[in-house]
Write a protein that holds these residues in place. Structure first.
Motif, PDB file in Angstrom:
ATOM      1  N   GLY A   7       0.819  -1.218   0.000  1.00 12.64           N
ATOM      2  CA  GLY A   7       0.000   0.000   0.000  1.00 12.64           C
ATOM      3  C   GLY A   7       0.849   1.262   0.000  1.00 12.64           C
ATOM      4  N   GLU A   8       1.923   1.247   0.836  1.00 18.00           N
ATOM      5  CA  GLU A   8       2.803   2.426   0.937  1.00 18.00           C
ATOM      6  C   GLU A   8       3.481   2.693  -0.403  1.00 18.00           C
ATOM      7  OE1 GLU A   8       6.598   1.834   2.941  1.00 18.00           O
ATOM      8  OE2 GLU A   8       6.265   3.689   4.098  1.00 18.00           O
TER       9      GLU A   8
ATOM     10  N   GLN B 270       0.087  -4.681   8.270  1.00 20.00           N
ATOM     11  CA  GLN B 270      -0.604  -4.846   6.984  1.00 20.00           C
ATOM     12  C   GLN B 270      -0.922  -6.311   6.724  1.00 20.00           C
ATOM     13  OE1 GLN B 270      -1.501  -2.054   5.161  1.00 20.00           O
ATOM     14  NE2 GLN B 270      -0.771  -1.214   7.097  1.00 20.00           N
TER      15      GLN B 270
ATOM     16  N   SER C  43       1.636  -3.296  -8.072  1.00 15.58           N
ATOM     17  CA  SER C  43       2.048  -2.176  -7.204  1.00 15.58           C
ATOM     18  C   SER C  43       3.499  -1.839  -7.513  1.00 15.58           C
ATOM     19  CB  SER C  43       1.956  -2.605  -5.732  1.00 15.58           C
ATOM     20  OG  SER C  43       2.958  -3.589  -5.455  1.00 15.58           O
TER      21      SER C  43
ATOM     22  N   VAL D 105       2.272   2.293  -3.294  1.00 16.48           N
ATOM     23  CA  VAL D 105       1.352   2.989  -4.224  1.00 16.48           C
ATOM     24  C   VAL D 105       1.344   4.484  -3.907  1.00 16.48           C
ATOM     25  CG1 VAL D 105      -1.075   3.179  -4.936  1.00 16.48           C
ATOM     26  CG2 VAL D 105      -0.058   0.916  -4.515  1.00 16.48           C
ATOM     27  N   GLU D 106       1.379   4.784  -2.586  1.00 14.25           N
ATOM     28  CA  GLU D 106       1.366   6.200  -2.136  1.00 14.25           C
ATOM     29  C   GLU D 106       2.687   6.902  -2.452  1.00 14.25           C
ATOM     30  OE1 GLU D 106      -2.221   5.347  -1.142  1.00 14.25           O
ATOM     31  OE2 GLU D 106      -1.439   7.363  -0.789  1.00 14.25           O
TER      32      GLU D 106
ATOM     33  N   ARG E 177      -9.748  -6.015  -0.249  1.00 16.13           N
ATOM     34  CA  ARG E 177      -8.679  -4.992  -0.224  1.00 16.13           C
ATOM     35  C   ARG E 177      -8.215  -4.755  -1.664  1.00 16.13           C
ATOM     36  NH1 ARG E 177      -3.342  -6.271   3.285  1.00 16.13           N
ATOM     37  NH2 ARG E 177      -3.236  -7.991   1.783  1.00 16.13           N
ATOM     38  N   GLU E 178      -8.064  -3.502  -2.012  1.00 19.83           N
ATOM     39  CA  GLU E 178      -7.608  -3.115  -3.358  1.00 19.83           C
ATOM     40  C   GLU E 178      -6.305  -3.859  -3.710  1.00 19.83           C
ATOM     41  OE1 GLU E 178      -9.232  -1.090  -5.370  1.00 19.83           O
ATOM     42  OE2 GLU E 178      -7.739  -1.319  -6.965  1.00 19.83           O
ATOM     43  N   GLY E 179      -6.300  -4.498  -4.876  1.00 21.64           N
ATOM     44  CA  GLY E 179      -5.039  -5.113  -5.340  1.00 21.64           C
ATOM     45  C   GLY E 179      -4.844  -6.546  -4.888  1.00 21.64           C
ATOM     46  N   ASP E 180      -5.710  -7.049  -4.004  1.00 18.27           N
ATOM     47  CA  ASP E 180      -5.546  -8.438  -3.544  1.00 18.27           C
ATOM     48  C   ASP E 180      -5.932  -9.417  -4.650  1.00 18.27           C
ATOM     49  OD1 ASP E 180      -4.552  -7.923  -1.103  1.00 18.27           O
ATOM     50  OD2 ASP E 180      -6.328  -8.446   0.044  1.00 18.27           O
TER      51      ASP E 180
END
Ligand code: WQD
Length: 339
Positions: free
Chosen positions: A88-89, A198, A148, A91-92, A295-298
């Motif tokens: 997730g990080e 996470q 990602s 992507v940010e 969850r997005e991307g799973d």
């Protein structure tokens, strides 16, 4: 021969240092302590009665990497764990991931290609497969468009190593991990997630320890037997032992131009609900959880075909999901002081 373990104070790195020292190998750790703590060194020493040499270096600092190799000219093997790894990080903050995960790799390889002989084990991930078409996943499954920047850094890292191995004396192997969980049976080292975990298992153990109110199960509408997503959860000690075997095989290898890839998993898939049930059994307590959205991307499902690593490396996982969860739970209770 001295072995450099980058990220050697991290979760998988520290367990691998223990197994390397148990085999009598001389280890030096590089870690910048961004996602670990210096106390891990004490834990490794308590397990193996040997304190590894430690260098607090940030591998993004090219001069510091060069200086390290000047001071440790006897390093001939490198196991490279150090990397940022939160999907997730990434992507940010993609540039943090490309700088940390790619630049560090390049600076290490630049030093190794100057040596007459260098063995290199790269920490890769099953994430490169994305959602594979076929289960169990073999090493021939196509590498898919990364979901990602984190996953992309693993794919790019593999390609860089392939290119460099063709034109240098670097003798490399790529290990694609599935889902590492658990802690050393001594409970002297384990997973130390910073902030809100996470990953599934540390979130489970923190929930059971009362640090989290309840576990959110990300989706119950997947096309799987119980509707929750399936992964291949491998005990971190089994994973660590795979690195020792891979290093021994690298050193013995003759055809050094070819970079082999191995899936490191148990070969068994477990759903989120099955992990919860297994945890409740080993902890002998109910785990509070609720079903929420995906969850997005799973992905739905990923578990390894382990024929190649079984046959060519002579390694297989021995520890069960329950043993991994039991060790994770014992570790959680210890670090929360209730052990
Ligand atoms: C496992 C399953 C979640 C948390 C990632 C990286 C991979 C590697 C391991 C670095 C999934 C579900 C999770 C939660 C949940 N990392 N889950 N509630 O996503 O398979 O793999 O971590 O090397 O590269 O991609 O692992 O542990 O995050 O999730 O329901 O609070 O548990 O949806 O199905 P993942 P995970």
């Amino acid at each position: 021969m001295r072995i450099l373990v980058t990220g050697g104070l991290g979760f998988i790195g520290s367990h691998t240092v223990v197994e390397l020292q148990n085999e009598g190998l001389d280890v030096v750790i590089i870690d910048n302590l961004s996602n670990s703590s210096i106390e891990v060194l004490d834990g490794i020493e308590r397990i193996t009665n040997k304190r590894p040499v430690f260098e607090n270096i940030d591998l993004r600092d090219k001069n510091a990497v060069q200086d390290f190799f000047n001071r440790y000219s006897d390093v001939q093997g490198v196991i490279h764990f150090a990397a940022s790894k939160a999907v997730g990080e990434s992507v940010e903050n993609p540039l943090l991931y490309y700088e940390n995960n790619i630049n560090s790799l390049v600076y290490l390889l630049q030093q190794l290609q100057a040596k007459p002989e260098a063995h290199f084990i790269f920490s890769s991930s099953c994430t490169v497969y994305g959602q594979a078409e076929q289960m169990p996943i073999t090493e021939e499954a196509p590498v898919q468009q990364a979901m990602s920047p984190y996953g992309n850094t693993k794919q790019i890292g593999e390609e860089i190593i392939q290119d460099v191995a063709k034109v240098s004396n670097i003798n490399a192997v790529l290990l694609r991990y599935f889902n590492p969980i658990g802690a050393h049976p001594s409970i002297e080292i384990g997973e130390l997630p910073l902030g809100v975990p996470q990953n599934l298992v540390p979130f489970i153990t923190q929930t059971a320890a009362g640090l989290r109110k309840e576990l959110s199960v990300f989706g119950e509408d997947y096309p799987t037997p119980d509707g929750t997503a399936i992964r291949d959860y491998i005990h971190v000690v089994d994973l660590a032992k795979a690195h020792v075997v891979a290093l021994q095989r690298l050193i013995a290898k003759t055809n050094r131009e070819k970079v082999e890839t191995f899936n490191i998993g148990t070969g068994k898939g477990s759903s989120v609900l099955e992990v919860i049930q297994a945890f409740e059994k080993v902890a002998n307590q109910k785990l509070p959880y609720k079903i929420v959205g995906r969850r997005e991307g799973d992905i739905t499902e990923a578990y390894a075909n382990t024929d190649k690593v079984n046959n060519e490396l002579g390694w297989k996982a021995h520890l069960s999901l329950e043993q991994a969860l039991d060790s994770a739970w014992k570790w959680e209770k210890k670090i929360r002081g209730s052990f």
